[in-house]
Scaffold this active site. Structure first.
Site, PDB file in Angstrom:
ATOM      1  N   LYS A  99      15.071  23.455  34.233  1.00  0.00           N
ATOM      2  CA  LYS A  99      16.531  23.456  34.388  1.00  0.00           C
ATOM      3  C   LYS A  99      17.171  24.612  33.615  1.00  0.00           C
ATOM      4  O   LYS A  99      17.980  25.354  34.155  1.00  0.00           O
ATOM      5  CB  LYS A  99      17.134  22.137  33.860  1.00  0.00           C
ATOM      6  CG  LYS A  99      16.581  20.889  34.519  1.00  0.00           C
ATOM      7  CD  LYS A  99      17.286  19.627  34.032  1.00  0.00           C
ATOM      8  CE  LYS A  99      17.063  19.312  32.563  1.00  0.00           C
ATOM      9  NZ  LYS A  99      15.697  18.843  32.236  1.00  0.00           N
TER      10      LYS A  99
ATOM     11  N   ARG B 133      23.234  12.706  31.547  1.00  0.00           N
ATOM     12  CA  ARG B 133      21.905  12.131  31.343  1.00  0.00           C
ATOM     13  C   ARG B 133      21.903  10.609  31.372  1.00  0.00           C
ATOM     14  O   ARG B 133      20.866   9.996  31.188  1.00  0.00           O
ATOM     15  CB  ARG B 133      21.372  12.597  30.001  1.00  0.00           C
ATOM     16  CG  ARG B 133      20.364  13.753  30.120  1.00  0.00           C
ATOM     17  CD  ARG B 133      19.848  14.010  28.737  1.00  0.00           C
ATOM     18  NE  ARG B 133      18.628  14.705  28.630  1.00  0.00           N
ATOM     19  CZ  ARG B 133      18.515  15.988  28.342  1.00  0.00           C
ATOM     20  NH1 ARG B 133      19.574  16.756  28.283  1.00  0.00           N
ATOM     21  NH2 ARG B 133      17.324  16.511  28.134  1.00  0.00           N
TER      22      ARG B 133
ATOM     23  N   ARG C 173       6.117  26.070  25.875  1.00  0.00           N
ATOM     24  CA  ARG C 173       7.417  26.741  25.940  1.00  0.00           C
ATOM     25  C   ARG C 173       7.751  27.354  24.577  1.00  0.00           C
ATOM     26  O   ARG C 173       7.522  26.755  23.532  1.00  0.00           O
ATOM     27  CB  ARG C 173       8.495  25.716  26.312  1.00  0.00           C
ATOM     28  CG  ARG C 173       9.918  26.225  26.189  1.00  0.00           C
ATOM     29  CD  ARG C 173      10.892  25.424  26.987  1.00  0.00           C
ATOM     30  NE  ARG C 173      11.063  24.063  26.537  1.00  0.00           N
ATOM     31  CZ  ARG C 173      11.769  23.142  27.206  1.00  0.00           C
ATOM     32  NH1 ARG C 173      12.312  23.451  28.362  1.00  0.00           N
ATOM     33  NH2 ARG C 173      11.883  21.926  26.737  1.00  0.00           N
TER      34      ARG C 173
ATOM     35  N   ARG D 160      10.461  24.622  19.969  1.00  0.00           N
ATOM     36  CA  ARG D 160      11.452  23.601  19.630  1.00  0.00           C
ATOM     37  C   ARG D 160      10.754  22.415  18.966  1.00  0.00           C
ATOM     38  O   ARG D 160       9.660  22.022  19.380  1.00  0.00           O
ATOM     39  CB  ARG D 160      12.152  23.116  20.903  1.00  0.00           C
ATOM     40  CG  ARG D 160      13.323  23.967  21.314  1.00  0.00           C
ATOM     41  CD  ARG D 160      13.836  23.624  22.683  1.00  0.00           C
ATOM     42  NE  ARG D 160      14.005  22.194  22.935  1.00  0.00           N
ATOM     43  CZ  ARG D 160      14.510  21.695  24.065  1.00  0.00           C
ATOM     44  NH1 ARG D 160      14.887  22.511  25.023  1.00  0.00           N
ATOM     45  NH2 ARG D 160      14.630  20.402  24.235  1.00  0.00           N
TER      46      ARG D 160
ATOM     47  N   ARG E 219      10.752  11.569  25.321  1.00  0.00           N
ATOM     48  CA  ARG E 219      11.860  12.112  26.121  1.00  0.00           C
ATOM     49  C   ARG E 219      11.707  11.722  27.592  1.00  0.00           C
ATOM     50  O   ARG E 219      12.685  11.442  28.275  1.00  0.00           O
ATOM     51  CB  ARG E 219      11.915  13.644  25.976  1.00  0.00           C
ATOM     52  CG  ARG E 219      12.438  14.075  24.605  1.00  0.00           C
ATOM     53  CD  ARG E 219      12.112  15.523  24.291  1.00  0.00           C
ATOM     54  NE  ARG E 219      12.771  16.470  25.159  1.00  0.00           N
ATOM     55  CZ  ARG E 219      12.419  17.755  25.278  1.00  0.00           C
ATOM     56  NH1 ARG E 219      11.425  18.223  24.557  1.00  0.00           N
ATOM     57  NH2 ARG E 219      13.063  18.544  26.085  1.00  0.00           N
TER      58      ARG E 219
HETATM   59  P1  AMP Z   1      17.580  19.551  26.375  1.00  0.00           P
HETATM   60  O1  AMP Z   1      17.754  20.842  25.663  1.00  0.00           O
HETATM   61  O2  AMP Z   1      18.504  19.393  27.541  1.00  0.00           O
HETATM   62  O3  AMP Z   1      16.147  19.261  26.727  1.00  0.00           O
HETATM   63  O4  AMP Z   1      18.020  18.395  25.337  1.00  0.00           O
HETATM   64  C1  AMP Z   1      17.347  18.221  24.115  1.00  0.00           C
HETATM   65  C2  AMP Z   1      17.777  16.915  23.458  1.00  0.00           C
HETATM   66  O5  AMP Z   1      19.186  16.934  23.208  1.00  0.00           O
HETATM   67  C3  AMP Z   1      17.559  15.653  24.294  1.00  0.00           C
HETATM   68  O6  AMP Z   1      16.236  15.154  24.185  1.00  0.00           O
HETATM   69  C4  AMP Z   1      18.600  14.714  23.688  1.00  0.00           C
HETATM   70  O7  AMP Z   1      18.174  14.218  22.416  1.00  0.00           O
HETATM   71  C5  AMP Z   1      19.766  15.654  23.438  1.00  0.00           C
HETATM   72  N1  AMP Z   1      20.674  15.765  24.606  1.00  0.00           N
HETATM   73  C6  AMP Z   1      20.951  16.897  25.314  1.00  0.00           C
HETATM   74  N2  AMP Z   1      21.824  16.643  26.294  1.00  0.00           N
HETATM   75  C7  AMP Z   1      22.094  15.311  26.226  1.00  0.00           C
HETATM   76  C8  AMP Z   1      22.912  14.427  26.996  1.00  0.00           C
HETATM   77  N3  AMP Z   1      23.618  14.863  28.057  1.00  0.00           N
HETATM   78  N4  AMP Z   1      22.933  13.117  26.640  1.00  0.00           N
HETATM   79  C9  AMP Z   1      22.241  12.658  25.581  1.00  0.00           C
HETATM   80  N5  AMP Z   1      21.434  13.421  24.817  1.00  0.00           N
HETATM   81  C10 AMP Z   1      21.365  14.748  25.140  1.00  0.00           C
END
Ligand code: AMP
Length: 220
Positions: free
Chosen positions: A13, A88, A127, A160, A171
């Protein structure tokens, strides 16, 4: 035009959202990137985010919605946005729909990027992300030109903290139980397009663009 790039962690994404910003002339809104920036600032809010993120858990809706609402109100998102990692939960999706409706907008397309669990884990574990500009690399399929440094800005490449296999499995569980039901929410509105997330970056980008292109005019 408002688009959601949807899929499990590691579906691509973020990588594809960055590629699409130029072509669509729309900003990428990544709640994950915004939370990482807040965390890096050392603020109390950033620490709250980290409590959830480091465990692979979703951050509570109230916190996410406050963050997202402020971002969507920025002038660069006045004509639409590419949403990456938001919404989400179904509650976030409903709040998003209401917010867009108040602006006379709606989600035009939800691009559902499909990848298998094994592929997803491999992608996430390999990654590497630039600390400076957020550019994303994959050590095998999209390696940085020089080890440890970003090809775009020269920034330091890091893994990360939540990109370990153990956290990724958590996750993924969160994705299956809380995030995947969003698809049904948007299927009812007829805006979901499924795209095979496997393949080269250009190939996947082409599929996404084809899925969001307006249907050809009726020539009958
Ligand atoms: P991402 O970078 O999108 O993979 O997000 C990394 C982490 O940030 C996720 O595993 C959640 O802990 C948190 N996070 C990011 N976006 C959201 C969201 N829309 N709702 C809840 N937690 C989020």
């Amino acid at each position: 035009m408002d688009i959601i790039l949807f899929g499990p962690p590691g579906a691509g994404k973020g990588t594809q959202a960055k590629r699409l910003t130029g072509a669509l002339n729309l900003p990428q809104i990544s709640t994950g990137d915004m939370m990482r920036a807040e965390r890096a600032s050392g603020s109390d809010l950033g620490k709250q985010f980290d409590d959830y993120m480091s465990k692979g858990l979703l951050v509570p809706d109230e916190l996410v919605l406050a963050l997202f609402g402020k971002r969507l109100a920025q002038p660069d998102a006045a004509k639409g946005a590419i949403l990456d990692g938001f919404p989400r939960t179904v509650a976030q999706a409903e709040a998003l729909d209401t917010l867009l409706e108040s602006l006379g907008r709606r989600i035009d397309t939800v691009v559902s990027m499909e990848v298998s669990l094994d592929e997803m884990i491999e992608r996430v574990v390999l990654r590497r992300t630039c600390e400076g500009c957020g550019q994303i690399y994959h050590l095998r399929y999209n390696p940085p030109p020089s080890q440890g440094a970003c090809g775009k800005c020269g920034g330091k490449l890091v893994q990360r903290a939540d990109d370990t296999e153990e956290v990724v499995r958590k996750r993924y569980e969160e994705y299956l139980t809380k995030t995947a039901p969003i698809l049904e929410h948007y299927r009812k509105k007829g805006v979901v397009k499924s795209v095979d997330g496997l393949g080269g970056l250009d190939e996947v980008e082409g599929r996404i663009k084809a899925s969001i292109a307006p249907p050809p005019p009726d020539q009958t």
